[in-house]
Design a protein around this motif. Structure first.
Motif: not given
Length: 743
Positions: A403-405, A479-482, A398-399, A433-435
């Motif tokens: 803004p997606i989250v 094909t790529g991550n959000y 996610v990074g 990702n746990i965070g």
């Protein structure tokens, strides 16, 4: 000639499995990866790149190598230690692979250091970016830095002695250290280890220039000293009453491949958190030591870490070149690639509601040439639209500051049903990702952590909306991550659609991911680990039959890696039947092209350039009834057997023509950054014919980004495109723009 088998569903052997004849058909996976990283290094060596871009490639080369040792080399060493007889299709033992890896890496590391010291560092200095040795500084500058060191860095440092009363200190993964020799008037020579606090302080300590230094153009002067150099020069403050004889930088790389006992864990998140600590303390797999380090110190480190001498790599400073990435972020536009502004489809350029636009027809985005903004808009509008009932989404990497989250949290605040499947086992992103998982849970989102024994790598978002005609599913597939950050440097394809059949498939997929559904087939999608391998093999066999009947078989794949044995053997069968095959594989490729009687019609190229080629496209000409599958899956056993992946068809014929003509075939024509794989496993640059200008695919995409939108959105019919008319890779590299001839 070897007679091909007709058993397409399993990719059965056309020669006996494990035989010497079969082993000769495959490149070794690990050695192929080293060849890929060598191509990254070549970009750093390429003096046509802006200077800070060359620094970036040097840092990427080093970062890639760190991960390779932590995962792949660690795995081979485990096989060797446990005496596991497990060989890849090429037949190399773990011992032979480790020996060959070292033999290949030593000259590459020499090239990396030569590039830094002989080319890049002097050119940085000429451009006003100076990396000084502490000893070369003036007395006043040394005094100033010493005062800063004593005030800010000294209190953090903890030297650890090693003698009869002090055990050999533990050295954590990827930590930079100093091996220090000190002379005690009473005890004689002593050894100490000091950890360099790179995580607390920048690796390059910047200081102000002397007053008589003029400012350069394009961003001013920058003056740095390496953190370890600064510390080493002031060690007398840490060892009062002793004489510091010498200090040598070194770094330990440890096994970081987490082994999670998922079946025994009562809570997956807790199990992963506990396993993450093992990365810090895993068994050593590599030691990088300063070339000047005396043999006695090297031997002592080898003995106490319990490793073999061939795990030591002697290097010139700076050890840990990945940290030089900080230079690539300097505000020096004159030393960086020219910026560009991604395009936005005209139908989305005025902030109007996105759902009616998708309802009128599928939308295609090709990042980074097309903006990632519409994907964020898709989620943000779904979060606030009163007619949206539910959002379901997979999240892999996610990074930060996503803004997606944020949109998912806002959607939950607005009363939507929100489900997020966050893959906690995404390697090196577990902590991040746990965070996010915990933050989403606090916001009331239904969070699913993934599946036991398998990773969820598919990239999909489903929005359920109530409309006059009933419930409509809107889907984004990619094909790529959000990840808004990586979308600026990774090339990825995204599709927005309201297809009824794809929507039904996605609902089934989420029911499988979050519940107990067991689905063995889908309407439009290919889904791993259920149907992707068989679906690819069946389509290859279909192309074989078509070519045998009509002589016009053609296959073109673009992907990150090609490792799967069954898929490789199927491509060999297709080549034996005469099908022409173009493969563009950025990284690992275990298929041998150009073998007489086996793969003569197969061409393999790789592009390493400004952007990371990340999209996966699988094209089958199918007698003119063309088919393109796009998605998250490479043709590797891990993707096809141990991950949830999807490949989705491009159903809109106009978008299909864009992907084939303006993306896939354009990449196959590259004569600037493409390298061609030869039968012996080496790569050579693809060059234009004499007199022609090299054709740079990525630059062409920048220059022509979004040029297909006006045609698509006006429902204009694109010209028929025959891949058989594409010039060979060694051809002119000219590219046809629709309606405008060649350019």
């Amino acid at each position: 000639m070897i007679t091909p088998s007709q058993q397409q569903s399993t990719g059965s052997e056309f020669i006996s499995e494990g035989s010497d004849e079969e082993r000769a058909l495959f490149f070794n996976r690990e050695l192929s990866w080293i060849a890929f990283n060598r191509r990254v290094l070549e970009e750093a060596l390429d003096q046509t790149h802006p200077l800070l871009e060359r620094v970036k490639f040097l840092a990427i080369f080093a970062t890639n190598l760190d991960e390779f040792f932590m995962i792949r080399v660690a795995g081979l060493q485990r096989l060797l230690h446990e005496r596991v007889v497990e060989r890849p299709p090429d037949g190399m033992t773990a011992f032979s692979q480790l020996n060959e890896i070292r033999a290949l890496l030593l000259p590459q590391l020499m090239e990396q250091m030569d590039c830094w010291h002989q080319q890049v560092k002097p050119q940085l200095a000429a451009s006003g970016i100076h990396i000084h040795s502490y000893s070369s500084l003036s007395s006043d500058r040394k005094e100033s830095l010493r005062a800063m060191f004593e005030r800010e860095i000294f209190p953090v440092l903890t030297p650890l002695a090693f003698d009869t009363s002090h055990p050999f200190p533990f050295i954590s993964n990827l930590s930079l250290n100093l091996a220090i020799l000190v002379e005690d008037p009473e005890e004689g020579d002593c050894f100490a280890r000091l950890k360099i606090p790179v995580g607390l302080f920048p690796r390059l300590i910047e200081f102000r220039a002397e007053k008589n230094v003029t400012q350069s153009l394009g961003g001013g002067e920058h003056h740095y000293v390496l953190l370890e150099d600064l510390i080493a020069a002031n060690l007398d403050l840490l060892f009062p009453g002793l004489r510091v004889v010498a200090a040598y930088p070194f770094r330990v790389t440890r096994n970081a491949d987490l082994e999670i006992e998922e079946d025994e864990a009562s809570d997956l998140m807790t199990a992963i958190e506990e396993s993450m600590e093992m990365r810090r303390v895993g068994s050593p797999v590599r030691i990088e030591m300063d070339r000047r380090t005396p043999e006695a110190i090297c031997s002592m480190v080898v003995r106490h870490l319990g490793i073999s001498p061939d795990m030591i790599y002697r290097l010139d400073e700076p050890i840990g070149m990945a940290d030089m990435m900080m230079l690539a972020g300097l505000n020096r536009p004159d030393l960086q690639d020219p910026p560009f502004h991604p395009s936005i489809p005209p139908s989305l350029s005025h902030d109007q509601p996105i759902f009616p636009v998708i309802q009128r027809g599928d939308l295609l985005l090709y990042h980074p040439y097309d903006s990632f903004g519409p994907v964020i808009t898709f989620l943000q509008q779904a979060a606030t639209d009163p007619d949206v009932l539910a959002i379901k989404m997979t999240l892999y990497r996610v990074g930060s500051n996503s803004p997606i989250v944020d949109a998912l949290m806002e959607a939950r605040e607005n009363g939507k049903q929100v489900t997020a499947l966050i893959e906690l086992k995404a390697r090196f992103d577990e902590e991040n990702n746990i965070g996010w998982a915990r933050a989403l849970e606090r916001a009331g989102v239904h969070v699913v952590y993934g599946l036991v024994g398998i990773k969820v790598h598919a990239k999909v978002c489903l929005v359920v909306r109530r409309e006059k005609q009933g419930i409509v599913r809107y889907i984004h597939l990619g094909t790529g991550n959000y990840n808004a950050g990586t979308s600026r440097v990774y090339t990825d394809i995204g599709l927005m659609t309201a297809s009824t059949e794809i929507g039904a498939d996605i609902s089934d997929l989420f029911n499988f991911l979050t519940g107990y559904a067991r689905i063995t087939s889908y309407r439009k999608l290919l889904v791993a680990p259920v149907t992707i391998r068989d679906g690819i093999l069946q389509r290859i066999e279909r192309e074989i039959v078509r070519h045998q009947e009509h002589g016009d078989g053609y296959i073109a794949f673009k992907m990150n890696a090609l490792v799967d044995r069954a898929c490789i053997l199927a491509l060999y069968r297709a080549s034996q039947a005469g099908v022409r095959i173009d493969l563009q594989v950025r990284g690992i490729c275990c298929l041998r092209p150009g073998l007489p009687g086996i793969s003569e019609t197969i061409t393999v190229t790789s592009i390493v350039g400004r952007f990371l080629e990340h999209a996966r496209m699988y094209y089958f000409r199918n007698g003119g009834d063309e088919e393109v599958l796009v998605g998250s899956a490479d043709l590797m056993p891990r993707n096809l057997d141990r991950r949830v992946e999807i490949l989705f068809p491009i159903q809109d014929k106009r978008l299909l023509a864009v992907i084939v003509e303006d993306i896939l075939m354009v990449h196959l024509r590259d004569t600037a950054k493409a390298r061609k794989l030869l039968p012996d496993g080496t790569y050579c640059r693809v060059l234009p014919e004499d007199g022609d200008t090299p054709f740079d695919t990525q630059q062409w995409m920048i220059d022509h980004r979004g040029q297909w939108y006006p045609l698509i959105e006006k429902d204009e019919v694109l010209q028929t495109f025959s891949p058989l008319s594409v010039p060979p890779l060694t051809g002119t590299g000219s590219v046809r723009i629709k309606g405008k001839g060649k350019r």
